[in-house]
Write a protein that holds these residues in place. Structure first.
Motif: not given
Length: 295
Positions: A53-54, A58-59, A92-93, A97-98
């Protein structure tokens, strides 16, 4: 018994059993650092990734990258392959992806075909080009089993450079590339004699013909005798060539892995920005295996 799902993909290829192999553990929560390192050694690929998990919601994810022997701050084909796997899971968004990594934030754009199927990805390297120590052509030639005159220095000397992780980049004569053979003793001697290498030596040899590049990468000290596709080194080279050539931007295609029987095709761009020269690397991916690790 704990179960951890993984998937493998071939990266920078449209053909299964080409390109560079990657294992992706899609949910690595609960794994210790030592377990991640042991799993990477067990998979025995050049790199294995672990998705967590980021820290910033937001990532997309925190991604950790391990070779057979150590953790990497950033790498090219692991990011492309991990993005491919996660996008196929719908993570993805809007095709982006970040990834949070040691070297910084890595932004990835997913590629799809006309039917909407995910086919690959392009990553933006997390850092602008930086260069470090230059190395003697004679020492590089010894590492690669070549003659000193086959290491070309007209455009640049062999140089340590990075857009997130360091490689030594060296241009060689066209006929020399296929003949290169790493000499582990010479690698260790050069590493030990050069404090500016900070204990690591990954050698990226290339031949350039306009915007087309052929390359090979050797890192025998860290357990990768040869790598079939090295995205981070390729992106670094694109940035370095733009610096040398001048101009605002450039694009290249790079072929690697041919001598290993795993041909790879990488698409590169470099662009000047306010903070220096930035680079991207992208390509196609093919899924291969799915499985579980039992711990």
């Amino acid at each position: 018994m704990r179960r951890y799902a993984y998937e493998t993909v071939d990266v920078f290829t449209e053909t299964r059993f080409g390109g560079n192999q990657l294992a992706v553990f899609t949910d690595a929560r609960g794994l210790s650092d030592a377990e991640m390192q042991s799993l990477a050694a067990e998979m025995n690929y050049s790199e294995t990734t672990f998705v967590l998990p980021p820290a910033d919601p937001a990532n997309t994810a925190r991604v950790r990258i391990f070779t057979r022997t150590h953790e990497m701050p950033f790498a090219g084909h692991p990011n492309v392959g991990t993005a491919f796997v996660l996008a196929r899971h719908g993570r993805d968004s809007g095709g982006v992806l970040r990834f949070e990594e040691i070297a910084g934030l890595v932004t990835v754009k997913v590629a799809s075909d006309a039917t909407g199927e995910i086919t690959g990805a392009t990553i933006a390297a997390p850092q602008p080009l930086s260069t470090g120590v230059e190395l003697p052509a004679e020492a590089i030639a010894a590492c690669a089993g070549l003659k000193p005159e086959q290491v070309l220095t007209g455009r640049h000397k062999p140089v340590r450079a990075s857009v997130g992780v360091f490689f030594v980049l060296a241009e060689v004569a066209s006929e020399a590339l296929a003949r290169a053979t790493p000499d582990l003793t010479a690698f260790r001697a050069l590493r030990d004699a050069t404090p500016g290498l900070e204990g690591r030596l990954s050698l990226f040899l290339y031949v350039r013909d306009g915007q087309s590049i052929r390359a090979r990468m050797f890192a025998p000290i860290s357990g990768t005798w040869e790598d079939p596709a090295t995205g981070s080194a390729s992106a670094t080279l694109a940035a370095l060539l733009l610096k040398l050539d001048g101009g605002d931007s450039a694009s290249f295609t790079l072929t690697q892995g041919v001598e290993m029987g795993r041909p790879s095709l990488l698409k590169l761009t470099a662009k000047r920005g306010d903070d220096g020269i930035r680079a991207t690397v992208g390509g196609s991916c093919v899924p291969v295996f799915r499985g579980e690790a039992l711990l």
